[in-house]
Design an enzyme around this catalytic site. Structure first.
Site, PDB file in Angstrom:
ATOM      1  N   ASP A   1       7.894   6.118   9.604  1.00  0.00           N
ATOM      2  CA  ASP A   1       6.692   5.318  10.824  1.00  0.00           C
ATOM      3  C   ASP A   1       6.167   6.939  10.675  1.00  0.00           C
ATOM      4  O   ASP A   1       6.526   7.914  10.432  1.00  0.00           O
ATOM      5  CB  ASP A   1       7.727   4.922  12.176  1.00  0.00           C
ATOM      6  CG  ASP A   1       7.101   4.418  12.856  1.00  0.00           C
ATOM      7  OD1 ASP A   1       6.984   3.512  12.320  1.00  0.00           O
ATOM      8  OD2 ASP A   1       6.454   4.706  13.560  1.00  0.00           O
TER       9      ASP A   1
ATOM     10  N   PHE B   1      -5.729   1.736   4.064  1.00  0.00           N
ATOM     11  CA  PHE B   1      -5.403   1.138   5.188  1.00  0.00           C
ATOM     12  C   PHE B   1      -6.314   1.352   6.617  1.00  0.00           C
ATOM     13  O   PHE B   1      -5.829   2.461   7.070  1.00  0.00           O
ATOM     14  CB  PHE B   1      -4.530   0.477   4.839  1.00  0.00           C
ATOM     15  CG  PHE B   1      -3.054   1.381   4.957  1.00  0.00           C
ATOM     16  CD1 PHE B   1      -2.873   1.866   4.519  1.00  0.00           C
ATOM     17  CD2 PHE B   1      -2.346   1.101   5.617  1.00  0.00           C
ATOM     18  CE1 PHE B   1      -1.916   3.116   4.219  1.00  0.00           C
ATOM     19  CE2 PHE B   1      -1.510   1.832   6.520  1.00  0.00           C
ATOM     20  CZ  PHE B   1      -1.185   2.743   5.132  1.00  0.00           C
ATOM     21  N   GLY B   2      -5.490   0.305   6.781  1.00  0.00           N
ATOM     22  CA  GLY B   2      -5.201   0.706   8.740  1.00  0.00           C
ATOM     23  C   GLY B   2      -6.815   1.262   9.553  1.00  0.00           C
ATOM     24  O   GLY B   2      -7.799   1.196   9.498  1.00  0.00           O
TER      25      GLY B   2
ATOM     26  N   HIS C   1       0.671  -1.262   0.134  1.00  0.00           N
ATOM     27  CA  HIS C   1       0.011  -0.027   0.376  1.00  0.00           C
ATOM     28  C   HIS C   1       0.895   1.371  -0.299  1.00  0.00           C
ATOM     29  O   HIS C   1       0.693   1.751  -0.631  1.00  0.00           O
ATOM     30  CB  HIS C   1      -0.701   0.346   0.976  1.00  0.00           C
ATOM     31  CG  HIS C   1      -2.376  -1.008   1.098  1.00  0.00           C
ATOM     32  ND1 HIS C   1      -3.189  -0.233   0.373  1.00  0.00           N
ATOM     33  CD2 HIS C   1      -2.273  -1.954   1.936  1.00  0.00           C
ATOM     34  CE1 HIS C   1      -4.426  -1.514   0.610  1.00  0.00           C
ATOM     35  NE2 HIS C   1      -3.457  -2.697   1.788  1.00  0.00           N
ATOM     36  N   LYS C   2       1.786   0.788   1.325  1.00  0.00           N
ATOM     37  CA  LYS C   2       2.843   2.578   1.158  1.00  0.00           C
ATOM     38  C   LYS C   2       3.446   2.592   0.074  1.00  0.00           C
ATOM     39  O   LYS C   2       3.811   3.841  -0.722  1.00  0.00           O
ATOM     40  CB  LYS C   2       3.589   2.263   2.212  1.00  0.00           C
ATOM     41  CG  LYS C   2       2.865   2.282   3.894  1.00  0.00           C
ATOM     42  CD  LYS C   2       4.554   3.028   4.529  1.00  0.00           C
ATOM     43  CE  LYS C   2       4.310   2.311   5.241  1.00  0.00           C
ATOM     44  NZ  LYS C   2       4.952   1.952   6.214  1.00  0.00           N
TER      45      LYS C   2
END
Ligand code: IMP
Length: 197
Positions: A68, A148-149, A11-12
């Protein structure tokens, strides 16, 4: 120019490829044959990003960056923060993480939250940090299937739709990660590739 992104999160990598110029070739951890999971045990987001970048730099000597991110909820004193990925357990289950956040926020009216991304870059042996913040609120019900997340419960400030209701290009206009990566891109533009737009 080749640049390692110390991540295997598809995704990233997709999000970042969308943001960076085509002339930068992003290499993932698996592209450079680092197959083990890099620990993320530092108490701060900055520390985790630096640890991952240094890990790759020490192993390969290549230019590298790592990111992060944490979701910082005001009424929970900044939780889940650096614990965002594993908030409800080691298996990084997004819907369990969301359920835990929503149950901790039950009855709390202050729903203010922000995503904060820190990128650590090691470029020609020197370390740099870039930060991006997206402010918003946590809503009670999940909305949308993109992203996501915590995306389905994060409503960005001044918007009608959650991150999970936006397509990638919409999210990338305002997201924490996009803001941090624009700063990285600007740095790279100034320091290496004068012809990168
Ligand atoms: P990471 O440091 O980018 O791996 O992010 C840590 C955790 O924060 C992820 O596992 C997600 O739960 C959450 N997170 C990071 N970025 C986002 C985002 O853009 N939307 C929703 N959740 C995110």
């Amino acid at each position: 120019m080749k640049l390692v992104f110390a991540s295997n999160n598809k995704h990233k990598i997709r999000e970042i490829n969308h943001i960076l110029d085509d002339r930068i070739t992003l290499l993932s951890l698996s592209d450079i044959n680092i197959l083990e999971e890099i620990p993320e045990d530092e108490p701060l987001i900055e520390g985790n990003a630096l640890f991952k970048a240094r890990y790759v730099y020490n192993a390969t000597g290549l230019n590298v960056f790592a990111d992060d991110t944490g979701l910082e909820i005001e009424a929970l004193n900044g939780l889940p923060g650096v614990h965002s990925a594993r908030f409800a357990g080691e298996n990084k289950d997004s819907s369990a993480n969301i359920s835990k956040v929503l149950s901790m926020l039950k009855g709390i009216t202050n729903r203010k939250a922000r995503f904060r991304t820190v990128i650590a870059l090691i470029f020609e042996g020197k370390e740099y940090l870039f930060e991006g913040v997206a402010s918003g609120t946590i809503i009670d019900d999940k909305r949308g299937n993109e992203g996501f997340g915590y995306d389905p419960v994060f409503l960005p400030e001044g918007r009608e739709f959650t991150f999970a209701q936006m397509d990638l290009s919409e999210k990338n206009k305002i997201s924490h990660r996009a803001i941090a990566f624009e700063k990285l891109k600007e740095f790279l533009r100034q320091h290496t590739l004068s012809d990168i737009r």
